[in-house]
Structures are given as C-alpha cells and as structure tokens.
Design a protein around this motif. Structure first.
Motif, PDB file in Angstrom:
ATOM      1  N   LEU A  44       4.918   0.216   3.609  1.00  0.00           N
ATOM      2  CA  LEU A  44       5.265  -1.139   3.865  1.00  0.00           C
ATOM      3  C   LEU A  44       4.973  -1.999   2.792  1.00  0.00           C
ATOM      4  O   LEU A  44       6.099  -2.826   2.529  1.00  0.00           O
ATOM      5  N   LEU A  45       4.097  -2.153   2.391  1.00  0.00           N
ATOM      6  CA  LEU A  45       3.342  -3.217   1.505  1.00  0.00           C
ATOM      7  C   LEU A  45       4.315  -2.859   0.107  1.00  0.00           C
ATOM      8  O   LEU A  45       4.758  -3.815  -0.557  1.00  0.00           O
ATOM      9  N   ARG A  46       4.281  -1.723  -0.368  1.00  0.00           N
ATOM     10  CA  ARG A  46       5.128  -1.354  -1.552  1.00  0.00           C
ATOM     11  C   ARG A  46       6.466  -1.700  -1.631  1.00  0.00           C
ATOM     12  O   ARG A  46       7.113  -2.327  -2.631  1.00  0.00           O
ATOM     13  N   THR A  47       7.041  -1.478  -0.316  1.00  0.00           N
ATOM     14  CA  THR A  47       8.637  -1.349  -0.098  1.00  0.00           C
ATOM     15  C   THR A  47       8.851  -3.043  -0.026  1.00  0.00           C
ATOM     16  O   THR A  47       9.705  -3.508  -0.717  1.00  0.00           O
ATOM     17  N   GLY A  48       7.863  -3.953   0.489  1.00  0.00           N
ATOM     18  CA  GLY A  48       7.897  -5.238   0.471  1.00  0.00           C
ATOM     19  C   GLY A  48       8.063  -5.760  -1.160  1.00  0.00           C
ATOM     20  O   GLY A  48       8.713  -6.857  -1.297  1.00  0.00           O
ATOM     21  N   LEU A  49       6.916  -5.350  -1.660  1.00  0.00           N
ATOM     22  CA  LEU A  49       6.842  -5.638  -3.310  1.00  0.00           C
ATOM     23  C   LEU A  49       7.870  -5.337  -4.161  1.00  0.00           C
ATOM     24  O   LEU A  49       8.073  -5.754  -5.205  1.00  0.00           O
ATOM     25  N   VAL A  50       8.682  -4.347  -3.841  1.00  0.00           N
ATOM     26  CA  VAL A  50       9.776  -3.908  -4.325  1.00  0.00           C
ATOM     27  C   VAL A  50      11.063  -4.757  -3.995  1.00  0.00           C
ATOM     28  O   VAL A  50      11.847  -5.362  -5.103  1.00  0.00           O
ATOM     29  N   LEU A  51      11.348  -4.926  -2.675  1.00  0.00           N
ATOM     30  CA  LEU A  51      12.523  -5.649  -2.203  1.00  0.00           C
ATOM     31  C   LEU A  51      12.537  -6.962  -2.600  1.00  0.00           C
ATOM     32  O   LEU A  51      13.656  -7.642  -2.744  1.00  0.00           O
ATOM     33  N   ALA A  52      11.320  -7.700  -2.473  1.00  0.00           N
ATOM     34  CA  ALA A  52      11.337  -9.244  -2.646  1.00  0.00           C
ATOM     35  C   ALA A  52      11.863  -9.610  -3.889  1.00  0.00           C
ATOM     36  O   ALA A  52      12.677 -10.460  -4.109  1.00  0.00           O
ATOM     37  N   PRO A  53      11.236  -9.118  -5.070  1.00  0.00           N
ATOM     38  CA  PRO A  53      11.822  -9.334  -6.314  1.00  0.00           C
ATOM     39  C   PRO A  53      13.543  -9.213  -6.709  1.00  0.00           C
ATOM     40  O   PRO A  53      13.912 -10.046  -7.481  1.00  0.00           O
TER      41      PRO A  53
END
Length: 96
Positions: free
Chosen positions: A55-64
C-alpha cells in the motif's frame, strides 16, 4: 503575442502565472488525496507487513504520476484555449 517581436502582454503573463499556480495546487491536492486513500490504511491500521509495504509503495508511485498527469493536462488545456477558434467549425474550404 500580438506585440512586435512576439512579446506577451501583462494580462497574458498574469493568466499564465495563475494557470500554473492552479495546475500545481490542484495537482498537489489530487496527489495527496490519492496517497491518503491508498496508503492511509497502512498508516492508520495494524496490517500485515506485506500489505503495508504494498500500500505504501503503491501510494508513493501513484501520487507523483497523478501529480504530473494533472499538471500536464491543465497546462495543455490552457494552451489549447489560447488558440483562436475557427469562425465556422468543420468548414475547410471557403467555397463550401
């Protein structure tokens, strides 16, 4: 760019500045919402380590990615709005 030498008037420069500010602010807000929606549960709840990591890595990829997509789409739409519109859309031949 109606002035000699292709210079922009103050109103055009102000409009571009406002549009850039809008693009950046709206993109930041959208990216924060997406990051919060995706990574928020991992930060708020006790989840298995693998799920938290995903979840954290997905959020860190999707946000930028969303940030860049939003900025580009707003600025491209603004630029397209600057071009003069044809007086009779769809007509390509003056004799038609």
């Amino acid at each position: 760019m109606t002035h000699y030498g292709g210079r922009r008037g103050q109103a055009e420069r102000d409009a571009i500045t406002v549009e850039i500010g809008y693009a950046l602010c709206s993109a930041l807000f959208a990216a924060a919402v997406v990051f919060g929606a995706v990574a928020g549960p991992a930060l708020l709840f006790e989840l298995p380590h693998t799920v938290e990591l995903v979840l954290l890595r997905t959020g860190l990829v999707l946000a930028p990615v969303l940030f860049l997509a939003r900025v580009i789409s707003v600025l491209v739409r603004f630029r397209q709005g600057q071009q003069p519109q044809p007086s009779q859309p769809g007509r390509t031949n003056p004799d038609s």
